[in-house]
Write a protein that holds these residues in place. Structure first.
Motif, PDB file in Angstrom:
ATOM      1  N   ASN A 194       1.890   7.385 -10.592  1.00  8.33           N
ATOM      2  CA  ASN A 194       2.952   7.395  -9.576  1.00  8.33           C
ATOM      3  C   ASN A 194       2.635   6.546  -8.347  1.00  8.33           C
ATOM      4  OD1 ASN A 194       4.967   9.276 -10.782  1.00  8.33           O
ATOM      5  ND2 ASN A 194       3.191  10.643 -10.741  1.00  8.33           N
ATOM      6  N   ASP A 195       1.814   5.524  -8.522  1.00  6.36           N
ATOM      7  CA  ASP A 195       1.516   4.615  -7.427  1.00  6.36           C
ATOM      8  C   ASP A 195       1.093   3.270  -8.022  1.00  6.36           C
ATOM      9  OD1 ASP A 195       0.944   3.407  -5.067  1.00  6.36           O
ATOM     10  OD2 ASP A 195      -0.763   4.687  -4.546  1.00  6.36           O
ATOM     11  N   PRO A 196       1.970   2.250  -7.920  1.00  5.24           N
ATOM     12  CA  PRO A 196       3.213   2.228  -7.140  1.00  5.24           C
ATOM     13  C   PRO A 196       4.348   2.972  -7.838  1.00  5.24           C
ATOM     14  CG  PRO A 196       2.963   0.157  -8.284  1.00  5.24           C
ATOM     15  CD  PRO A 196       1.702   0.938  -8.557  1.00  5.24           C
ATOM     16  N   TRP A 206       6.070   9.208  -3.900  1.00  9.58           N
ATOM     17  CA  TRP A 206       5.699  10.423  -4.611  1.00  9.58           C
ATOM     18  C   TRP A 206       5.594  11.545  -3.581  1.00  9.58           C
ATOM     19  CZ3 TRP A 206       5.907  12.434  -9.132  1.00  9.58           C
ATOM     20  CH2 TRP A 206       5.029  13.434  -9.567  1.00  9.58           C
ATOM     21  N   GLY A 220       2.540   7.659   1.239  1.00  9.54           N
ATOM     22  CA  GLY A 220       3.741   6.828   1.277  1.00  9.54           C
ATOM     23  C   GLY A 220       4.989   7.638   1.576  1.00  9.54           C
ATOM     24  N   SER A 265       2.537  12.207  -1.383  1.00 11.55           N
ATOM     25  CA  SER A 265       1.719  11.032  -1.065  1.00 11.55           C
ATOM     26  C   SER A 265       1.825  10.658   0.406  1.00 11.55           C
ATOM     27  CB  SER A 265       2.171   9.842  -1.914  1.00 11.55           C
ATOM     28  OG  SER A 265       3.457   9.405  -1.507  1.00 11.55           O
ATOM     29  N   GLU A 279       0.814  -1.212   0.000  1.00 14.03           N
ATOM     30  CA  GLU A 279       0.000   0.000   0.000  1.00 14.03           C
ATOM     31  C   GLU A 279       0.848   1.263   0.000  1.00 14.03           C
ATOM     32  OE1 GLU A 279      -0.323  -2.486   2.076  1.00 14.03           O
ATOM     33  OE2 GLU A 279      -2.359  -3.290   1.918  1.00 14.03           O
ATOM     34  N   GLU A 280       2.052   1.192   0.560  1.00 16.43           N
ATOM     35  CA  GLU A 280       2.890   2.379   0.671  1.00 16.43           C
ATOM     36  C   GLU A 280       4.064   2.317  -0.301  1.00 16.43           C
ATOM     37  OE1 GLU A 280       3.843   2.211   4.765  1.00 16.43           O
ATOM     38  OE2 GLU A 280       1.805   2.656   5.400  1.00 16.43           O
ATOM     39  N   GLN A 281       3.933   1.520  -1.373  1.00 18.43           N
ATOM     40  CA  GLN A 281       5.052   1.362  -2.290  1.00 18.43           C
ATOM     41  C   GLN A 281       5.106   2.527  -3.279  1.00 18.43           C
ATOM     42  OE1 GLN A 281       5.145  -2.144  -4.724  1.00 18.43           O
ATOM     43  NE2 GLN A 281       7.353  -2.337  -4.579  1.00 18.43           N
ATOM     44  N   THR A 282       5.064   3.709  -2.756  1.00 15.25           N
ATOM     45  CA  THR A 282       5.334   4.923  -3.514  1.00 15.25           C
ATOM     46  C   THR A 282       5.908   5.947  -2.554  1.00 15.25           C
ATOM     47  OG1 THR A 282       4.458   6.669  -4.938  1.00 15.25           O
ATOM     48  CG2 THR A 282       3.015   5.888  -3.176  1.00 15.25           C
TER      49      THR A 282
END
Length: 466
Positions: A280-282, A204, A209, A207, A199-202
Motif C-alpha cells: 500500500n505504498d505507493p 493508506w 501520507g 500512514s 514520499e507521501e504518495q499513499t
C-alpha cells in the motif's frame, strides 16, 4: 391569477391518503403526487400548487419556467400532518415571474374544474420527461404543521414570501473549476511527475501520507471559512492497525431548519492492495477515491462562497478507514447522537471513462427508504441547469462504500460513481483499481467537474427548501 384547468376534471382521480407517524423524516409522512397538463403556458411563468385544508387554500410550492403546451407534468408535495388524510384538493395557478411570491389567488366559486383529488404515495418514482419538455423543479416547498388553518385565515391567503434562487445557483455552478479540481487531486495524490518526490504518495488510512493529506484537507476547508474538526478513531482489524481520522467541515444553515443536515461525503484513504508487494505504498488512489474527495472539496468551496441563505445546514466529510471496511463512516454514525440528517450523497470513484466524449455518472439508491428522493432531486438539477453529463439513477443494494453506514441506521443515502464501475448488477472496476497505477493520467476531469456541478446544484436546491 389564472386557474389552470385540470384535464378531464369532471372525472376526478380518487385515492386514499397514507399517514405513517413513525417515518424518520416527519416532512415525508405524506407525499402527494399532482399530475396536470399545461395549457398555453407563456414561458417563463411560475406555476403555484395550492392544497386545500378545511376552507383555506395553503400555498405548498412553485414550479418555474420551460413548461410546454399539452405536456403532462408531475409534481410532488411533501408535508406532515397531525391526522390521517383521506382526500385532498389541489389547484395549480399561474403568476408572472415579475411578481414572484406575491400571487393573489381567490378561491373559485366552483373549484371543481381546477381540482384533482390525488393519490398519496410514500415513495414516488422519478418521472419521465416528455420529449421536448423541460422538467419542473420543486422549489421552496413549505411544510404546514397540520390541517388547521391559522387564526384569521381566509379563502384569500397571503402566502409566505418565496424566493427563486435559480440565477444565484447558476452563478454558483459557473464557479465550479476544473483547474481547481486538478490542483486538489495533484495535492492529495502527490502525482506531480517529479522524480523522487513521491514520499507521501499513499493515503493508506494509518500512514503518514494519510495524516499529511487529511491535514491538507482540513486547511483547505478552513481557508474557505468553514468550521472544521478532526474525528479520531483507531483501526484494529486484519487489514490495518493504528490511528486514523475523519475530516468534518460544516456550513451552518440560517433558517428554522438549521438543526437538520444534508451531507456530502467521500473517503480520503487509498490502497494499492491489487499490486503484489506494494504494501500500500505507493497508493496514489487518483480515482479511488481522490476524485470523490475533490468533488467534496470543490462543492464545499462554491456553496460557501455562494452567499445563499441556506435553510438547512450542510456537512462535508472526508472519511478515513473506508478501505478497512467502512471504519470511518461507521465511527461517525455511531457518534452522531440525535443529529437529524435529511440525506447523504456519497461520492466514490468518478474518474474513469472509456468514452471521454460522453460524461456519465450513476447514482445508486436503495428502494424503500426515501433515497430515491435524492436521485429525483439530482435529476431535476441536471435538467434545470443543463449540466452536460449523462445521469443514471440506479436501484441497488451494493454496500461497498460509506453510504452503507447510513443505510444501516435508515438514513436516506445515495452512491455516486462512474458508469462503468457497475455493469449488469456487478461491480466491474477498471484495470487500475486498487493498484499503484491509479494515477491522474487515467482521470476524466470533465466527468469529475460536471459531477461536482450536479452535486453542488442539488445540495443548494435542497438546502434552500423551506
Amino acid at each position: 391569477t389564472t386557474i389552470i384547468n385540470a384535464e378531464n376534471a369532471s372525472g376526478k382521480i380518487s385515492g386514499q391518503g397514507e399517514y405513517d407517524p413513525n417515518r424518520q423524516n416527519p416532512a415525508e409522512r405524506f407525499i402527494l403526487t399532482i399530475e396536470f397538463i399545461a395549457k398555453n403556458p407563456p414561458d417563463p411563468d411560475v406555476y403555484v400548487a395550492w392544497l386545500k385544508r378545511a376552507d383555506t387554500w395553503i400555498r405548498m410550492g412553485i414550479m418555474t419556467g420551460g413548461l410546454q403546451q399539452d405536456n403532462t407534468y408531475r409534481y410532488y408535495i411533501r408535508f406532515t400532518s397531525s391526522e390521517d388524510l383521506t382526500s385532498a384538493e389541489i389547484i395549480i395557478t399561474k403568476e408572472p415571474t415579475d411578481q414572484p411570491g406575491q400571487p393573489t389567488p381567490t378561491q373559485p366559486s366552483n373549484p371543481d374544474p381546477a381540482t384533482h383529488i390525488i393519490r398519496a404515495t410514500q415513495q414516488p418514482q422519478a418521472t419521465p420527461t416528455p420529449a421536448g419538455a423541460t422538467p419542473t423543479p420543486v422549489v421552496n416547498t413549505p411544510t404546514p404543521g397540520g390541517p388547521t388553518p391559522p387564526p384569521g385565515a381566509t379563502n384569500t391567503p397571503t402566502p409566505p414570501q418565496q424566493q427563486n434562487y435559480t440565477q444565484q445557483i447558476q452563478d454558483m455552478l459557473n464557479q465550479v473549476s476544473e483547474q481547481n479540481i486538478r490542483e486538489y487531486l495533484k495535492s492529495i495524490t502527490d502525482d506531480d511527475d517529479i522524480p523522487g518526490d513521491d514520499e507521501e504518495q499513499t493515503r493508506w488510512s494509518v500512514s503518514e501520507g494519510y495524516r499529511v493529506e487529511s491535514q491538507y484537507a482540513r486547511s483547505f476547508f478552513e481557508s474557505n471559512r468553514l468550521t472544521v474538526d478532526f474525528q479520531d478513531f483507531t483501526i484494529d482489524n486484519a487489514r490495518a492497525k493504528g490511528p486514523s481520522r475523519n475530516v468534518i467541515a460544516q456550513l451552518p444553515g440560517t433558517g428554522p431548519k438549521a438543526q437538520e443536515y444534508y451531507l456530502i461525503v467521500g473517503h480520503l484513504d487509498s490502497t494499492s492492495s491489487n499490486t503484489p508487494g506494494s504494501n500500500n505504498d505507493p497508493a496514489p488512489g487518483a480515482d479511488d477515491n481522490g476524485t470523490g474527495s475533490v468533488v467534496v472539496m470543490e462543492t464545499a468551496r462554491v456553496l460557501k462562497n455562494s452567499g445563499l441563505p441556506f435553510n438547512y445546514s450542510l456537512e462535508f466529510i472526508l472519511f478515513g478507514g473506508e478501505e478497512q471496511v467502512l471504519i470511518g463512516s461507521q465511527h461517525y454514525v455511531s457518534r452522531m447522537g440525535n443529529k437529524k440528517i435529511k440525506g447523504v450523497i456519497n461520492i466514490d470513484m468518478l474518474g474513469f471513462n472509456s468514452n471521454p466524449q460522453n460524461d456519465c455518472v450513476k447514482f445508486g439508491f436503495r428502494a424503500g427508504d426515501g433515497s430515491n428522493l435524492l436521485t429525483d432531486a439530482l435529476s431535476r438539477t441536471k435538467n434545470q441547469f443543463n449540466i452536460p453529463i449523462q445521469f443514471i439513477p440506479y436501484e441497488t443494494t451494493i454496500a461497498a462504500s460509506d453510504h452503507a453506514s447510513f443505510w444501516q441506521v435508515n438514513i436516506p443515502a445515495v452512491f455516486g460513481f462512474e458508469c462503468e464501475l457497475v455493469t449488469g448488477g456487478r461491480v466491474t472496476p477498471h484495470q487500475y483499481y486498487h493498484s499503484v497505477e491509479d494515477k491522474m493520467s487515467h482521470v476524466d476531469f470533465s466527468q469529475v467537474t460536471n459531477t461536482a456541478k450536479l452535486v453542488a446544484g442539488t445540495l443548494a436546491t435542497l438546502a434552500l427548501e423551506q
